[in-house]
Design an enzyme around this catalytic site. Structure first.
Site, PDB file in Angstrom:
ATOM      1  N   HIS A   1       6.818  -5.132   7.693  1.00 55.88           N
ATOM      2  CA  HIS A   1       7.886  -4.255   7.214  1.00 55.88           C
ATOM      3  C   HIS A   1       9.034  -4.461   8.204  1.00 55.88           C
ATOM      4  CE1 HIS A   1       9.192   0.092   5.937  1.00 55.88           C
ATOM      5  NE2 HIS A   1      10.144  -0.803   5.794  1.00 55.88           N
TER       6      HIS A   1
ATOM      7  N   LYS B   1      -0.660  -5.116   8.832  1.00 53.83           N
ATOM      8  CA  LYS B   1       0.695  -4.788   8.357  1.00 53.83           C
ATOM      9  C   LYS B   1       1.368  -4.034   9.495  1.00 53.83           C
ATOM     10  CE  LYS B   1       3.160  -2.546   4.500  1.00 53.83           C
ATOM     11  NZ  LYS B   1       3.509  -1.164   4.885  1.00 53.83           N
TER      12      LYS B   1
ATOM     13  N   ASN C   1       8.358  -7.661   3.917  1.00 56.80           N
ATOM     14  CA  ASN C   1       8.395  -6.360   3.244  1.00 56.80           C
ATOM     15  C   ASN C   1       9.575  -5.533   3.751  1.00 56.80           C
ATOM     16  OD1 ASN C   1       6.926  -3.248   3.880  1.00 56.80           O
ATOM     17  ND2 ASN C   1       7.328  -3.928   1.798  1.00 56.80           N
TER      18      ASN C   1
ATOM     19  N   CYS D   1       2.498   2.769   9.990  1.00 55.84           N
ATOM     20  CA  CYS D   1       2.773   4.153   9.570  1.00 55.84           C
ATOM     21  C   CYS D   1       3.206   4.997  10.768  1.00 55.84           C
ATOM     22  CB  CYS D   1       1.530   4.756   8.922  1.00 55.84           C
ATOM     23  SG  CYS D   1       1.812   6.450   8.396  1.00 55.84           S
TER      24      CYS D   1
ATOM     25  N   ARG E   1       8.568   0.522  -3.088  1.00 55.11           N
ATOM     26  CA  ARG E   1       9.202   1.544  -3.919  1.00 55.11           C
ATOM     27  C   ARG E   1       9.669   1.052  -5.283  1.00 55.11           C
ATOM     28  NH1 ARG E   1      12.614   3.489   1.123  1.00 55.11           N
ATOM     29  NH2 ARG E   1      12.273   1.267   1.521  1.00 55.11           N
TER      30      ARG E   1
ATOM     31  N   GLY F   1      12.837  -3.025   1.637  1.00 53.22           N
ATOM     32  CA  GLY F   1      14.159  -3.039   1.010  1.00 53.22           C
ATOM     33  C   GLY F   1      14.336  -4.037  -0.119  1.00 53.22           C
TER      34      GLY F   1
ATOM     35  N   GLN G   1      -6.706  -1.191   2.707  1.00 56.05           N
ATOM     36  CA  GLN G   1      -6.010  -0.926   3.967  1.00 56.05           C
ATOM     37  C   GLN G   1      -6.654   0.241   4.701  1.00 56.05           C
ATOM     38  OE1 GLN G   1      -2.173   1.046   4.579  1.00 56.05           O
ATOM     39  NE2 GLN G   1      -1.446  -0.874   5.467  1.00 56.05           N
TER      40      GLN G   1
ATOM     41  N   PRO H   1       0.846  -1.198   0.000  1.00 55.96           N
ATOM     42  CA  PRO H   1       0.000   0.000   0.000  1.00 55.96           C
ATOM     43  C   PRO H   1       0.877   1.242   0.000  1.00 55.96           C
ATOM     44  CG  PRO H   1       0.034  -1.014   2.181  1.00 55.96           C
ATOM     45  CD  PRO H   1       0.782  -1.937   1.272  1.00 55.96           C
TER      46      PRO H   1
HETATM   47  C1  LIG Z   1       5.004   6.902  -1.144  1.00 53.67           C
HETATM   48  C2  LIG Z   1       4.756   5.840  -0.114  1.00 53.67           C
HETATM   49  C3  LIG Z   1       3.544   5.763   0.527  1.00 53.67           C
HETATM   50  C4  LIG Z   1       3.297   4.766   1.475  1.00 53.67           C
HETATM   51  N1  LIG Z   1       2.048   4.640   2.028  1.00 53.67           N
HETATM   52  C5  LIG Z   1       1.771   3.577   2.834  1.00 53.67           C
HETATM   53  C6  LIG Z   1       0.443   3.304   3.266  1.00 53.67           C
HETATM   54  O1  LIG Z   1      -0.525   3.976   2.906  1.00 53.67           O
HETATM   55  N2  LIG Z   1       0.255   2.238   4.112  1.00 53.67           N
HETATM   56  C7  LIG Z   1       1.299   1.421   4.498  1.00 53.67           C
HETATM   57  O2  LIG Z   1       1.085   0.465   5.252  1.00 53.67           O
HETATM   58  N3  LIG Z   1       2.546   1.667   4.094  1.00 53.67           N
HETATM   59  C8  LIG Z   1       2.794   2.687   3.251  1.00 53.67           C
HETATM   60  N4  LIG Z   1       4.060   2.856   2.760  1.00 53.67           N
HETATM   61  C9  LIG Z   1       5.114   1.887   3.139  1.00 53.67           C
HETATM   62  C10 LIG Z   1       5.156   0.732   2.131  1.00 53.67           C
HETATM   63  O3  LIG Z   1       3.938   0.017   2.124  1.00 53.67           O
HETATM   64  C11 LIG Z   1       6.299  -0.227   2.487  1.00 53.67           C
HETATM   65  O4  LIG Z   1       6.057  -0.786   3.736  1.00 53.67           O
HETATM   66  C12 LIG Z   1       7.656   0.469   2.509  1.00 53.67           C
HETATM   67  O5  LIG Z   1       7.822   1.329   1.411  1.00 53.67           O
HETATM   68  C13 LIG Z   1       8.792  -0.561   2.537  1.00 53.67           C
HETATM   69  O6  LIG Z   1       8.778  -1.355   1.373  1.00 53.67           O
HETATM   70  P1  LIG Z   1       9.813  -1.083   0.147  1.00 53.67           P
HETATM   71  O7  LIG Z   1      11.176  -1.078   0.749  1.00 53.67           O
HETATM   72  O8  LIG Z   1       9.567  -2.221  -0.793  1.00 53.67           O
HETATM   73  O9  LIG Z   1       9.460   0.247  -0.438  1.00 53.67           O
HETATM   74  C14 LIG Z   1       4.320   3.844   1.820  1.00 53.67           C
HETATM   75  C15 LIG Z   1       5.550   3.931   1.154  1.00 53.67           C
HETATM   76  C16 LIG Z   1       5.771   4.892   0.191  1.00 53.67           C
HETATM   77  C17 LIG Z   1       7.089   4.928  -0.531  1.00 53.67           C
END
Ligand SMILES: Cc1cc2nc3c(=O)[nH]c(=O)nc-3n(C[C@H](O)[C@H](O)[C@H](O)COP(=O)(O)O)c2cc1C
Length: 328
Positions: free
Chosen positions: A167, A135, A207, A96, A230, A209, A66, A13
């Site tokens: 995460h 999450k 989740n 968050c 990302r 990195g 979510q 998300p």
């Molecule tokens: C722009 C952005 C917005 C995000 N919004 C949410 C969100 O609404 N809910 C959530 O649980 N995590 C949110 N996250 C966190 C991601 O879901 C994820 O846990 C985090 O980016 C780590 O994963 P990655 O390393 O693959 O990016 C957000 C991340 C980014 C970059």
């Protein structure tokens, strides 16, 4: 009959990114990836009139909605809404770290009150046709503490929840921005490995990195599933290989004129109802890493202010025609 859904590859998300339009693009590229909405606060979901541009689910299943909140009645209502919108799953955000979210008593700060989280998850279970999941992070603050994580999981699974997205970093609730909270606290995948040994029947999705599809594929063999944020934010087109690599589909998806046409057919009815940027931004990443792609991107941007969707569609189609080989 219980639905059999694979969460081997999940798109995380992301507020401002995993919009219904982006999800539609993801679904064109992969029929199998498990998708998530952006987070929506329970009160907004229940009371605001204009939530369609966040929650609309146009047959984007398998998909989770979510929510962020901690009031039981509201959470139950949200589960009902998610069920009526044909979501497969409702997910509670306990990851968050933003100040606004803490003020509303939801997100990562809920990790401090595991019994409240357990009760929230219980309240969300309204019927068998909608799965309830969470999450979360692996802890709070600067220090690793496996016992803290384990006792959080011990408590919340008493709710009956079977799917936990983790995460794999702590959340630092003061002095670190949400963006930095995705980079500064170190990753620790071992916590997920260890908790899985204790609870083999619970699905733990890893989740944090995972910055390439190859890495995701390797990790998906060691964990119940992977969730990527990302990488998909920056380059949603890497989803074209997911069904082939993760779900043993025999053919790789090829990006073509059809991809662009399908996407425009989806957004055209929304013209005037949502901002042109939200409508088009998922597709802009098609230029990512393609030689001379910048030229097309500039052309798109300069035509965006006139909102001439036919011209814009044509630019994307020309790009595909010219660059098909580099994209695929
Ligand atoms: C722009 C952005 C917005 C995000 N919004 C949410 C969100 O609404 N809910 C959530 O649980 N995590 C949110 N996250 C966190 C991601 O879901 C994820 O846990 C985090 O980016 C780590 O994963 P990655 O390393 O693959 O990016 C957000 C991340 C980014 C970059």
């Amino acid at each position: 009959m219980e639905k059999k859904i694979s969460r081997k590859f999940c798109v995380a998300p992301m507020m401002g990114y995993t919009t219904p339009y982006a999800r539609n693009l993801y679904r064109i590229l992969s029929k199998k990836a498990f998708l998530f909405s952006e987070m929506i606060a329970t009160k907004t979901l229940i009371h605001a009139k204009n939530t369609q541009s966040i929650i609309a689910n146009n047959k984007q299943n398998p998909i989770a909605l979510q929510v962020g909140g901690s009031e039981f009645k509201d959470l139950s209502k949200c589960s009902k809404i998610a069920y009526e919108l044909n979501y497969d799953e409702i997910n509670l955000n306990v990851g968050c770290p933003s100040k606004a979210v803490q003020k509303g008593s939801f997100g990562a700060c809920l990790m401090k009150d595991k019994t409240l989280v357990k009760n929230c998850l219980e309240a969300m279970q309204i019927n068998k046709n909608i799965e309830v999941s969470i999450k979360c992070r692996i802890g709070l603050g600067k220090e690793f503490n496996y016992d803290y994580f384990e006792s959080f999981i011990d408590e919340i699974i008493k709710s009956g929840v079977k799917i936990i997205y983790v995460h794999a970093r702590n959340a630092i609730l003061t002095g670190v921005s949400p963006k930095d909270n995705r980079n500064i606290p170190p990753l620790n995948y071992e916590f997920i490995k260890k908790i899985k040994l204790k609870y083999p029947s619970i699905t733990f999705i890893l989740n944090g990195g995972i910055d390439s599809i190859e890495k995701a594929l390797n990790l998906s063999k060691l964990y119940d599933g992977v969730m990527l944020g990302r990488l998909i934010q920056n380059n949603p087109f890497c989803l074209k290989d997911v069904d082939y690599l993760f779900y043993n589909e025999s053919n790789k998806y090829k990006v073509s004129e059809k991809t662009v046409k399908e996407y425009f057919n989806f957004i055209k009815p929304q013209i005037g109802k949502d901002s042109i940027y939200r409508l088009l931004s998922p597709l802009l990443n098609i230029f990512f890493g393609i030689p001379n792609g910048k030229k097309f991107k500039i052309d798109v941007h300069s035509n965006m202010k006139d909102s001439n969707f036919d011209v814009l569609e044509k630019i994307f189609l020309n790009f595909i025609e010219e660059k098909k080989i580099s994209i695929n």
